[in-house]
Design a protein around this motif. Structure first.
Motif, PDB file in Angstrom:
ATOM      1  N   SER A 137     -14.403  16.604   2.844  1.00  0.00           N
ATOM      2  CA  SER A 137     -14.929  17.600   1.779  1.00  0.00           C
ATOM      3  C   SER A 137     -14.317  17.447   0.478  1.00  0.00           C
ATOM      4  O   SER A 137     -13.257  16.932   0.415  1.00  0.00           O
ATOM      5  CB  SER A 137     -14.584  18.805   2.394  1.00  0.00           C
ATOM      6  N   GLN A 138     -15.088  17.756  -0.455  1.00  0.00           N
ATOM      7  CA  GLN A 138     -14.647  17.886  -1.845  1.00  0.00           C
ATOM      8  C   GLN A 138     -13.464  19.026  -1.778  1.00  0.00           C
ATOM      9  O   GLN A 138     -12.506  18.558  -2.475  1.00  0.00           O
ATOM     10  CB  GLN A 138     -15.672  18.368  -2.622  1.00  0.00           C
ATOM     11  N   ASP A 139     -13.649  19.933  -1.313  1.00  0.00           N
ATOM     12  CA  ASP A 139     -12.314  20.862  -1.222  1.00  0.00           C
ATOM     13  C   ASP A 139     -10.885  20.293  -0.905  1.00  0.00           C
ATOM     14  O   ASP A 139      -9.933  20.469  -1.330  1.00  0.00           O
ATOM     15  CB  ASP A 139     -12.456  21.985  -0.188  1.00  0.00           C
ATOM     16  N   ALA A 140     -11.019  19.586   0.269  1.00  0.00           N
ATOM     17  CA  ALA A 140      -9.811  18.596   0.463  1.00  0.00           C
ATOM     18  C   ALA A 140      -9.318  17.730  -0.317  1.00  0.00           C
ATOM     19  O   ALA A 140      -8.163  17.419  -0.655  1.00  0.00           O
ATOM     20  CB  ALA A 140      -9.834  18.126   1.949  1.00  0.00           C
ATOM     21  N   LEU A 141     -10.390  17.042  -0.852  1.00  0.00           N
ATOM     22  CA  LEU A 141     -10.157  15.936  -1.583  1.00  0.00           C
ATOM     23  C   LEU A 141      -9.513  16.078  -2.928  1.00  0.00           C
ATOM     24  O   LEU A 141      -8.542  15.749  -3.371  1.00  0.00           O
ATOM     25  CB  LEU A 141     -11.232  14.884  -1.900  1.00  0.00           C
ATOM     26  N   ARG A 142      -9.751  17.386  -3.449  1.00  0.00           N
ATOM     27  CA  ARG A 142      -9.352  18.147  -4.670  1.00  0.00           C
ATOM     28  C   ARG A 142      -7.931  18.345  -4.286  1.00  0.00           C
ATOM     29  O   ARG A 142      -7.016  18.525  -5.508  1.00  0.00           O
ATOM     30  CB  ARG A 142      -9.964  19.456  -5.072  1.00  0.00           C
ATOM     31  N   GLN A 143      -7.333  18.413  -3.185  1.00  0.00           N
ATOM     32  CA  GLN A 143      -5.955  18.736  -3.128  1.00  0.00           C
ATOM     33  C   GLN A 143      -5.271  17.713  -2.274  1.00  0.00           C
ATOM     34  O   GLN A 143      -4.277  18.035  -1.516  1.00  0.00           O
ATOM     35  CB  GLN A 143      -5.960  20.341  -2.238  1.00  0.00           C
ATOM     36  N   THR A 144      -5.574  16.429  -2.481  1.00  0.00           N
ATOM     37  CA  THR A 144      -5.028  15.337  -1.571  1.00  0.00           C
ATOM     38  C   THR A 144      -4.570  14.362  -2.772  1.00  0.00           C
ATOM     39  O   THR A 144      -5.090  14.131  -3.535  1.00  0.00           O
ATOM     40  CB  THR A 144      -6.081  14.823  -1.010  1.00  0.00           C
ATOM     41  N   MET A 145      -3.284  13.862  -2.185  1.00  0.00           N
ATOM     42  CA  MET A 145      -2.679  12.811  -2.768  1.00  0.00           C
ATOM     43  C   MET A 145      -2.946  11.345  -2.045  1.00  0.00           C
ATOM     44  O   MET A 145      -2.657  11.587  -0.885  1.00  0.00           O
ATOM     45  CB  MET A 145      -1.388  12.966  -3.152  1.00  0.00           C
ATOM     46  N   PHE A 146      -3.061  10.157  -2.891  1.00  0.00           N
ATOM     47  CA  PHE A 146      -3.101   9.047  -1.852  1.00  0.00           C
ATOM     48  C   PHE A 146      -1.701   8.122  -2.521  1.00  0.00           C
ATOM     49  O   PHE A 146      -2.172   7.233  -3.474  1.00  0.00           O
ATOM     50  CB  PHE A 146      -4.157   8.337  -1.669  1.00  0.00           C
ATOM     51  N   PRO A 147      -0.636   8.578  -2.196  1.00  0.00           N
ATOM     52  CA  PRO A 147       0.451   7.784  -2.829  1.00  0.00           C
ATOM     53  C   PRO A 147       0.386   6.139  -2.907  1.00  0.00           C
ATOM     54  O   PRO A 147       0.936   5.521  -3.540  1.00  0.00           O
ATOM     55  CB  PRO A 147       1.525   8.072  -2.289  1.00  0.00           C
ATOM     56  N   LEU A 148      -0.250   5.527  -1.691  1.00  0.00           N
ATOM     57  CA  LEU A 148      -0.650   4.240  -1.722  1.00  0.00           C
ATOM     58  C   LEU A 148      -1.710   3.493  -2.571  1.00  0.00           C
ATOM     59  O   LEU A 148      -1.870   2.427  -2.470  1.00  0.00           O
ATOM     60  CB  LEU A 148      -0.755   3.676  -0.236  1.00  0.00           C
ATOM     61  N   ALA A 149      -2.478   4.440  -3.361  1.00  0.00           N
ATOM     62  CA  ALA A 149      -3.690   4.207  -3.995  1.00  0.00           C
ATOM     63  C   ALA A 149      -3.407   2.749  -4.631  1.00  0.00           C
ATOM     64  O   ALA A 149      -4.474   2.057  -4.826  1.00  0.00           O
ATOM     65  CB  ALA A 149      -4.110   5.049  -4.959  1.00  0.00           C
ATOM     66  N   GLY A 150      -2.333   2.469  -5.358  1.00  0.00           N
ATOM     67  CA  GLY A 150      -2.246   1.310  -6.498  1.00  0.00           C
ATOM     68  C   GLY A 150      -1.358   0.323  -5.736  1.00  0.00           C
ATOM     69  O   GLY A 150      -1.165  -0.719  -6.359  1.00  0.00           O
ATOM     70  N   LEU A 151      -1.204   0.051  -4.296  1.00  0.00           N
ATOM     71  CA  LEU A 151      -0.330  -0.766  -3.750  1.00  0.00           C
ATOM     72  C   LEU A 151      -0.991  -1.715  -2.800  1.00  0.00           C
ATOM     73  O   LEU A 151      -2.023  -1.299  -2.160  1.00  0.00           O
ATOM     74  CB  LEU A 151       0.909  -0.067  -2.999  1.00  0.00           C
ATOM     75  N   THR A 152      -0.325  -2.931  -2.726  1.00  0.00           N
ATOM     76  CA  THR A 152      -1.019  -3.550  -1.544  1.00  0.00           C
ATOM     77  C   THR A 152      -0.046  -3.516  -0.267  1.00  0.00           C
ATOM     78  O   THR A 152       1.046  -3.002  -0.299  1.00  0.00           O
ATOM     79  CB  THR A 152      -0.741  -5.292  -2.043  1.00  0.00           C
ATOM     80  N   LYS A 153      -0.757  -3.882   1.009  1.00  0.00           N
ATOM     81  CA  LYS A 153      -0.043  -3.430   2.129  1.00  0.00           C
ATOM     82  C   LYS A 153       1.325  -4.378   2.084  1.00  0.00           C
ATOM     83  O   LYS A 153       2.246  -3.843   2.545  1.00  0.00           O
ATOM     84  CB  LYS A 153      -0.894  -4.236   3.188  1.00  0.00           C
ATOM     85  N   GLY A 154       1.289  -5.446   1.557  1.00  0.00           N
ATOM     86  CA  GLY A 154       2.778  -6.553   1.393  1.00  0.00           C
ATOM     87  C   GLY A 154       3.625  -5.624   0.790  1.00  0.00           C
ATOM     88  O   GLY A 154       4.704  -5.886   1.352  1.00  0.00           O
ATOM     89  N   PHE A 155       3.264  -5.094  -0.254  1.00  0.00           N
ATOM     90  CA  PHE A 155       4.382  -4.251  -1.135  1.00  0.00           C
ATOM     91  C   PHE A 155       4.831  -3.072  -0.403  1.00  0.00           C
ATOM     92  O   PHE A 155       6.032  -2.875  -0.428  1.00  0.00           O
ATOM     93  CB  PHE A 155       3.730  -4.079  -2.474  1.00  0.00           C
ATOM     94  N   VAL A 156       3.952  -2.388   0.246  1.00  0.00           N
ATOM     95  CA  VAL A 156       4.106  -1.186   1.188  1.00  0.00           C
ATOM     96  C   VAL A 156       5.356  -1.769   2.085  1.00  0.00           C
ATOM     97  O   VAL A 156       6.133  -0.814   2.409  1.00  0.00           O
ATOM     98  CB  VAL A 156       2.961  -0.745   1.677  1.00  0.00           C
ATOM     99  N   LYS A 157       5.103  -2.824   2.777  1.00  0.00           N
ATOM    100  CA  LYS A 157       5.961  -3.423   3.865  1.00  0.00           C
ATOM    101  C   LYS A 157       7.394  -3.691   3.276  1.00  0.00           C
ATOM    102  O   LYS A 157       8.352  -3.416   3.970  1.00  0.00           O
ATOM    103  CB  LYS A 157       5.482  -4.534   4.677  1.00  0.00           C
ATOM    104  N   LYS A 158       7.411  -4.096   2.086  1.00  0.00           N
ATOM    105  CA  LYS A 158       8.634  -4.460   1.430  1.00  0.00           C
ATOM    106  C   LYS A 158       9.478  -3.076   1.060  1.00  0.00           C
ATOM    107  O   LYS A 158      10.407  -3.090   1.239  1.00  0.00           O
ATOM    108  CB  LYS A 158       8.224  -5.221   0.222  1.00  0.00           C
TER     109      LYS A 158
END
Ligand SMILES: Nc1ncnc2c1ncn2[C@@H]1O[C@H](COP(=O)(O)OP(=O)(O)OP(=O)(O)O)[C@@H](O)[C@H]1O
Length: 416
Positions: A181-202
């Motif tokens: 829903s738009q209501d939920a999306l408006r209050q959501t953060m995706f901290p991994l938005a700009g990262l690659t999986k490899g970097f996240v593992k690091k």
């Protein structure tokens, strides 16, 4: 300096959400980790894997020195996800529980729990996805006046928040988020938005989350785990035996226990058949499952479908579509399949017809047709009806040709 913002992070005990929580903490927020329990069972070995996942999430919270909560949505998952899944199977469709879980559990019940019960300013998950909002804008959402009238006008949302594919296109999970829903999306953060999986593992390794890194990736179907899906689902559905029927000549080739778990395009397990046959259609009134030889049989290829009422992430259909009833964009119905150009037409009841630039293999009712414009995920609709297959069209052309030839032969001599 203002006060510290409170963000509730959904933590599965996996790498992604552990790193998401870590990044939120580094950004200076007050973070709370919450583990959701949505399914209540022991696996084949008598082990409850949700318990170890919960333990892992707890250990990450301890090392980050943040509060940890556990919340149960077993009842909600059962009624809003699993029972819908069973109903779809009974109708001969192949549902997608992961999309329903995000829609009904994570971005509805969990969202409300985070904001209303824990008093958070925002929620976060470890999904690979991006929105059009900066963190600060997410926090501003809370100050918008609560709805005063009974009905919110469908066209009232100003500056809708948009959902975009993650920077790591290979890991992008917007497909699974296409019904939120738009209501939920408006209050959501995706901290991994700009990262690659490899970097996240690091980052996870540097933070010492070794117990989390050791785990196997992804556990298959949402919360059900990795067990044999067919035998699992057959525990919940009445057997519906029927015949395997050859599409090309109508011959009965064998019998099966039920068509629920057979999805279009999969190899049919027909006793005594050495050559491979593939499921190309089902008739739920007779129990017949139609099969054809070769994995790329023309009966598996189609380029048209109709959805149920389409869910637009920004709430309204794109202006272009409203104005002209038509829009060019991109389509996928399987996570990570290449995007296919398509033309969409909007129906009066909010459903859409999608016409693809080329036929694709095994379009399946019950799956979600997800639309993209550039890197924006527009939303999705459940596939309800398919256009004719290449095989049907071919046969139609052959019949027309034969009829025309016959007519030519039968044409009486012109009267002199
Ligand atoms: N049992 C759970 N409790 C709380 N949050 C969950 C749970 N399962 C999934 N999530 C949230 O949904 C996100 C996406 O879940 P998914 O099952 O796709 O796992 P994933 O991408 O492998 O992430 P992770 O590595 O965090 O498990 C997770 O990052 C997490 O924020």
């Amino acid at each position: 300096m203002g006060f510290i913002r409170h963000v509730v992070c959904a933590m599965s005990g996996g790498v992604d959400s552990s790193v998401a929580a870590l990044l939120l903490k580094r950004r200076g927020y007050s973070v709370t980790g919450v583990f959701m329990k949505n399914w209540d069972s022991l696996d084949e070995n008598g082990m409850c894997n949700t318990e170890t996942d919960c333990e892992d999430a707890y250990r990450v919270c301890q090392s980050l020195d943040i509060p940890f909560h556990q919340v149960s949505y077993i009842k909600e998952y059962w009624h809003e996800v699993f029972s819908k899944l069973l109903k779809d199977y009974e109708k001969g469709r192949t549902p997608n529980p992961d999309i329903l879980c995000n829609k009904h559990i994570k971005f509805n019940h969990f969202h409300k729990y985070a904001i209303n019960t824990l008093g958070a300013d925002a929620m976060a998950t470890g999904h690979y996805a991006r929105t059009s909002q900066e963190d600060d804008e997410v926090f501003e959402q809370k100050t918008t006046a609560p709805q005063t009238t009974l009905f919110r006008d469908r066209f009232e949302i100003r500056n809708p928040v948009r959902m975009y594919q993650a920077a790591d296109l290979f890991k992008d999970q917007t497909f699974f988020l296409s019904q939120i829903s738009q209501d939920a999306l408006r209050q959501t953060m995706f901290p991994l938005a700009g990262l690659t999986k490899g970097f996240v593992k690091k980052i996870a390794a540097e933070a010492g989350f070794h117990h989390v890194l050791k785990k196997k990736e992804s556990m298959g179907i949402c919360f059900i785990g990795e067990r044999n899906f067919e035998s699992f689902i057959l525990e919940y559905l009445e057997p519906k035996p029927g015949n395997f029927v050859s599409l090309e000549d109508g011959a009965v080739m064998g019998t099966h226990k039920g068509w629920f778990t057979m999805t279009l395009g999969q190899r049919a397990k027909i006793g005594g058949q050495r050559d491979p046959f593939f499921v190309v259609d089902k008739d739920i009134t007779t129990g017949d499952v139609f099969v054809a030889p070769t994995t790329n049989h023309p009966a598996l290829f189609r380029d048209m479908m109709r959805t149920d009422r389409f869910h637009w992430v920004t709430v309204e259909p794109p202006a272009e579509l409203v104005k002209t009833q038509m829009m060019e964009c991109h389509f996928r119905f399987i996570h990570q399949m290449p995007l296919i150009p398509c033309t969409v037409t909007l129906n009066m009841n909010g459903s859409v017809w999608i016409s693809l630039s080329r036929p694709v293999r095994a379009l399946t009712p019950g799956q979600f047709a997800v639309l993209y414009k550039g890197d924006e995920c527009l939303g999705s609709g459940k596939i309800m009806q398919l256009g004719p297959s290449e095989f049907t069209l071919q046969r139609g052309r052959e019949r027309l040709l034969a009829a025309a030839q016959q007519q030519e032969q039968q044409t009486p001599e012109p009267a002199s």
